[in-house]
Write an enzyme that holds these catalytic residues in place. Structure first.
Site, PDB file in Angstrom:
ATOM      1  CB  CYS A 252     -12.752   5.952  33.910  1.00  0.00           C
ATOM      2  SG  CYS A 252     -13.453   4.487  34.230  1.00  0.00           S
TER       3      CYS A 252
ATOM      4  CB  CYS B 214     -17.373   4.115  27.448  1.00  0.00           C
ATOM      5  SG  CYS B 214     -17.132   5.105  28.359  1.00  0.00           S
TER       6      CYS B 214
END
Length: 352
Positions: A102, A198
């Site tokens: 990410c 997440c």
């Protein structure tokens, strides 16, 4: 006046980073990356970073600081670069680190492209790390607060990215940052840190993968190093190197996952000593220092929360071979190895 995009997650760290940049005279905008729709990954709207609640927290801080605030839709890129890689790595027998991907593909690639399009100068994040310019090169350094240091997940930064990134929290401790947030009345001053992946907030990554791809991974055999069958496993993606808990097998002595035989759908079990490795090979390696010509003595981490260990590293074609001074436990395909010299990050890559 220099201009900066503040990557705002809704947490206290990025909020205080925004405050520091405003105090230092930068023209700032706040930006939250929209990475997925919660219903697409089968979770409720709260309990995860990048949720609607987090967006509202980030928006509230930006409003308090008098900053414009935007939500950028990066869902397609997140699915391709992070979620698909996460699933592929497990299917190929590895254990991924989606936070690294990410950072690499979203925060410091897509968001930096948006920075260029808007003609801004810097991307700013709340990472606990630091950047130094020395002898014509940008260097990545550990954060002052070693308990929060995040340099491990930032090893992929290029020289251009380091030149256009600011980590305002690098010289502060977490307690100091929370105190600043409280003194400035931030709504998220005591918000807990996100500890989970997440898009898998309940930690059940195998259930997430099966739901996401719409298939079940078949059961197979637990075997020992000699191929003797010890029992049945419940799907090869459910296991990672070094795992002891959750095997649901009783042999009268501790056993650990030491290997995965994808071809025959078998999980290999052994002793704790069987987990030790004297060296590793890493691909997709990014050198932050100038690429060395020969062997270098340095320190290495093969997992985020492990202590550094002494090693010797050298280039092996387009890969890097790391030889440990003493054997290291549970070196795992798909994780990152990051090399250090004191407070400086030398580089890092993906363990093969």
């Amino acid at each position: 006046m220099k201009k900066a995009i503040i990557a705002m997650s809704g947490g206290v760290d990025s909020s205080v980073a925004a405050l520091f940049m405003k105090q230092n005279g930068y023209e700032c905008i706040g930006a939250t990356m929209k990475l997925y729709d919660n219903e697409d990954i089968g979770i409720s709207r709260e309990k995860t970073c990048c949720s609607l609640d987090d967006i509202e927290d980030a928006r509230a801080v930006a409003r308090k600081l008098g900053m414009p605030y935007y939500v950028f839709n990066f869902k397609d890129e997140f699915e391709k670069k992070v979620i698909d890689n996460f699933i592929k790595t497990y299917e190929q027998g590895g254990t991924p680190n989606p936070c690294i991907e990410c950072n690499r593909h979203l925060k410091f690639e897509k968001l930096m492209l948006r920075m260029q399009e808007l003609k801004y100068d810097y991307v700013v994040t709340g990472h606990y790390a630091d950047i130094e310019y020395k002898d014509g090169r940008y260097l990545l350094k550990k954060g002052k607060d070693i308990t929060k240091d995040q340099s491990y997940v930032l090893y992929s930064l290029t020289q251009y990215q380091l030149a256009h990134t600011i980590f305002p929290l690098g010289k502060f401790s977490k307690d100091e940052i929370r105190k600043v947030a409280e003194e400035n009345g931030f709504i998220n001053a005591r918000k807990r840190d996100s500890q989970d992946i997440c898009f898998v907030p309940d930690g059940d990554y195998s259930k997430f993968i099966e739901n996401y791809v719409g298939k079940k991974y078949p059961a197979g055999d637990f075997v020992d190093k000699n191929g003797n069958v010890l029992g049945k496993h419940s799907g090869i993606i459910r296991y990672t190197i070094g795992q002891r808990k959750g095997l649901n097998i009783a042999l009268g002595h501790p056993v650990y996952v030491i290997d995965k035989d994808l071809k025959n759908n078998r999980v290999v079990l052994g002793s704790n000593d069987d987990l030790n490795s004297s060296e590793l090979l890493a691909g997709d390696f990014n050198w932050i220092i100038e690429k060395p010509n020969g062997k270098i003595k340095c320190m290495a981490k093969t997992r985020y929360n492990m202590r550094e260990v002494p090693c010797t590293a050298c280039c092996d074609g387009d890969k890097v071979r790391v030889c440990f001074d003493s054997p290291v436990r549970a070196v795992t395909k798909g994780q990152a190895v990051v090399l250090y010299d004191g407070e400086y990050v030398l580089g890092g890559g993906t363990i093969e």
